[in-house]
Design an enzyme around this catalytic site. Structure first.
Site, mmCIF file in Angstrom:
data_model
loop_
_atom_site.group_PDB
_atom_site.id
_atom_site.type_symbol
_atom_site.label_atom_id
_atom_site.label_comp_id
_atom_site.label_asym_id
_atom_site.label_seq_id
_atom_site.Cartn_x
_atom_site.Cartn_y
_atom_site.Cartn_z
ATOM 1 C CB THR A 130 -0.911 0.005 1.252
ATOM 2 O OG1 THR A 130 -1.442 1.321 1.447
ATOM 3 C CG2 THR A 130 -0.145 -0.356 2.515
ATOM 4 C CE1 TYR A 173 -4.131 -2.250 5.460
ATOM 5 C CE2 TYR A 173 -3.390 -0.079 4.730
ATOM 6 C CZ TYR A 173 -3.849 -1.357 4.431
ATOM 7 O OH TYR A 173 -4.016 -1.737 3.125
HETATM 8 N N1 LIG Z 1 -8.526 -1.492 -2.376
HETATM 9 C C1 LIG Z 1 -7.505 -0.666 -2.338
HETATM 10 O O1 LIG Z 1 -7.639 0.493 -2.744
HETATM 11 C C2 LIG Z 1 -6.151 -1.114 -1.826
HETATM 12 C C3 LIG Z 1 -5.106 -0.185 -1.824
HETATM 13 C C4 LIG Z 1 -3.849 -0.593 -1.347
HETATM 14 C C5 LIG Z 1 -3.652 -1.892 -0.919
HETATM 15 N N2 LIG Z 1 -4.689 -2.763 -0.920
HETATM 16 C C6 LIG Z 1 -4.435 -4.147 -0.471
HETATM 17 O O2 LIG Z 1 -4.956 -5.023 -1.447
HETATM 18 C C7 LIG Z 1 -5.458 -6.201 -0.819
HETATM 19 C C8 LIG Z 1 -6.898 -6.455 -1.250
HETATM 20 O O3 LIG Z 1 -7.696 -5.336 -0.884
HETATM 21 P P1 LIG Z 1 -9.256 -5.290 -1.208
HETATM 22 O O4 LIG Z 1 -9.632 -3.878 -1.409
HETATM 23 O O5 LIG Z 1 -9.582 -6.300 -2.250
HETATM 24 O O6 LIG Z 1 -9.850 -5.732 0.209
HETATM 25 P P2 LIG Z 1 -11.006 -6.784 0.585
HETATM 26 O O7 LIG Z 1 -11.290 -6.573 2.020
HETATM 27 O O8 LIG Z 1 -12.123 -6.709 -0.365
HETATM 28 O O9 LIG Z 1 -10.244 -8.184 0.392
HETATM 29 C C9 LIG Z 1 -9.456 -8.783 1.392
HETATM 30 C C10 LIG Z 1 -9.876 -10.238 1.495
HETATM 31 O O10 LIG Z 1 -9.043 -10.873 2.475
HETATM 32 C C11 LIG Z 1 -9.871 -11.715 3.268
HETATM 33 N N3 LIG Z 1 -9.226 -11.869 4.575
HETATM 34 C C12 LIG Z 1 -9.172 -10.961 5.582
HETATM 35 N N4 LIG Z 1 -8.501 -11.480 6.624
HETATM 36 C C13 LIG Z 1 -8.119 -12.726 6.260
HETATM 37 C C14 LIG Z 1 -7.397 -13.766 6.915
HETATM 38 N N5 LIG Z 1 -6.952 -13.609 8.166
HETATM 39 N N6 LIG Z 1 -7.193 -14.924 6.256
HETATM 40 C C15 LIG Z 1 -7.672 -15.108 4.993
HETATM 41 N N7 LIG Z 1 -8.375 -14.154 4.321
HETATM 42 C C16 LIG Z 1 -8.585 -12.978 4.959
HETATM 43 C C17 LIG Z 1 -11.209 -11.015 3.350
HETATM 44 O O11 LIG Z 1 -12.277 -11.897 3.659
HETATM 45 C C18 LIG Z 1 -11.332 -10.433 1.938
HETATM 46 O O12 LIG Z 1 -12.000 -11.324 1.075
HETATM 47 C C19 LIG Z 1 -5.258 -6.013 0.673
HETATM 48 O O13 LIG Z 1 -4.050 -6.641 1.021
HETATM 49 C C20 LIG Z 1 -5.126 -4.513 0.830
HETATM 50 O O14 LIG Z 1 -4.329 -4.173 1.949
HETATM 51 C C21 LIG Z 1 -5.938 -2.404 -1.357
#
Ligand SMILES: NC(=O)c1ccc[n+]([C@@H]2O[C@H](COP(=O)([O-])OP(=O)(O)OC[C@H]3O[C@@H](n4cnc5c(N)ncnc54)[C@H](O)[C@@H]3O)[C@@H](O)[C@H]2O)c1
Length: 354
Positions: A130, A173
């Site tokens: 991130t 985070y």
């Molecule tokens: N969406 C964004 O803008 C963004 C930006 C920067 C980084 N990220 C990173 O990208 C990744 C995906 O983000 P997203 O927006 O799709 O989020 P999201 O919450 O939709 O997806 C995360 C998934 O991980 C699963 N999860 C959570 N804890 C878990 C665990 N302990 N074991 C197994 N599964 C688990 C959740 O059920 C969910 O399906 C994350 O790592 C997030 O930090 C996202």
């Protein structure tokens, strides 16, 4: 296709917003996908059903937690590559429960890396990091208000934030993801694993169950669709560069497909200068798109909020020929269509009739 190529790509967090879009893209090109997800995020069960309904046996879903090393090892053993996205994703939740945030994001990532190192060391690992690893980046004295958005006063930032920006983890985070980010990067150096870190800015698009705590573009649109008052933390002039999830998925697949070139690298991934938008400007767009005014109230900035963040995507573009294709207007329309079909008045009527 040889036997090795036929092994599934493991996507941790593959029922989440970005993960399920990645799984969909891989399955669309005929690849098998093994999803490992504990379904912790509200709404993501629907993403699991959507993937199964679209791709049937190409998708296998293992309901498991990345904090538990045994199912992680089992999944990693059978994969040809690992896309690691499972995470605790909300800064707010990390502030209220930093220990759980650390266990999932830092320890969970170490579990994935150790599983690869010890049981499948030739598998590429691409990690969802991130922009929060860069901290606040600029002081108030270094930004100016231009129209309805902040802009940096230094010409050095004109192209956005590159991978050379100093790390400055901010918020639990930011610390847990930053720790994971550095482990993933280091496992390429120390153990020779084929790892790549993707430091993502704001990703948005269909299948995003956005809330006030994470997924702000979807949350803003949903507030318009449901005529709910929106709380803006800060003054609304803060700028983000938004990237449509189809463009994000294309970047991830480009990295995966050319892992020999990308291994060991860290890339910033976001919409870049042309997709930079302030919160207030986004609200204007939404009003134009939906014809609905959004009622806003303002609250204090939240920990780790960046007043301005725009990605310099040149490293990724130069290495892999990647560039964002979807404009904000087009992208918002696609997210609005999905949110409206899922949460809008027509859906409410269908649910009422059922
Ligand atoms: N969406 C964004 O803008 C963004 C930006 C920067 C980084 N990220 C990173 O990208 C990744 C995906 O983000 P997203 O927006 O799709 O989020 P999201 O919450 O939709 O997806 C995360 C998934 O991980 C699963 N999860 C959570 N804890 C878990 C665990 N302990 N074991 C197994 N599964 C688990 C959740 O059920 C969910 O399906 C994350 O790592 C997030 O930090 C996202």
């Amino acid at each position: 296709m040889n036997e090795r190529d036929n092994r599934p790509v493991l996507i941790t967090g593959g029922c989440g917003f970005i993960g399920c879009n990645l799984a969909d893209r891989l399955a669309e090109r005929g690849e098998r996908v093994l999803v490992l997800d504990n379904l912790a995020r509200s709404g993501v069960r629907e993403n699991a059903q959507w993937l199964k309904s679209r791709h049937g046996d190409l998708i296998t879903i293992a309901v498991a937690d990345v904090r538990d090393p045994i199912p992680v090892i089992d999944a990693v053993r059978e994969a040809r590559a690992v896309l690691h996205l499972a995470a605790q994703v909300a800064v707010t939740d990390s502030v209220s429960d930093p220990a759980a945030d650390f266990e999932i994001n830092a320890r969970g990532t170490l579990n994935v890396l150790e599983a690869v190192r010890l049981h499948n060391s030739s598998a590429p690992v691409v990690f969802a990091s991130t922009n929060k690893v860069y901290g606040r980046l600029i002081e108030d004295s270094e930004i100016a208000l231009t129209g309805r958005r902040y802009t940096p006063t230094s010409a050095l930032l004109a192209d956005g934030i590159s991978e050379n920006a100093p790390l400055d983890f901010y918020s639990p985070y930011g610390c847990s993801k930053g720790t994971a980010d550095q482990y993933v990067h280091d496992y390429a150096r120390v153990y020779g694993l084929q790892t790549v870190v993707m430091r993502m800015s704001c990703i948005y698009g269909p299948r995003q169950f956005g809330t006030e705590d994470q997924g702000w573009i979807a949350h803003f649109l949903l507030s318009a669709i449901q005529s709910k008052t929106l709380t803006i933390y800060g003054d609304g002039y803060q700028v983000r560069d938004a990237l449509h999830v189809s463009d994000a998925a294309a970047a991830w697949l480009a990295v995966l497909d050319r892992i020999a070139l990308a291994r060991g690298r860290v890339y910033n991934l976001g919409g870049g200068r042309s997709n930079a938008i302030s919160l207030r400007e986004l609200i204007d767009h939404i009003t134009e798109l939906t014809g609905q005014e959004i009622t806003c109230r303002f609250a204090d900035w939240r920990p780790g909020d960046q007043p301005w963040y725009v990605t310099d995507t040149r490293a990724l573009s130069a290495a892999l020929g990647w560039a964002p294709q979807v404009s904000i207007t087009e992208g918002l329309r696609s997210l609005h269509t999905w949110l409206d079909s899922r949460f809008g008045a027509a859906q409410g009527n269908r649910e009422a009739l059922a």
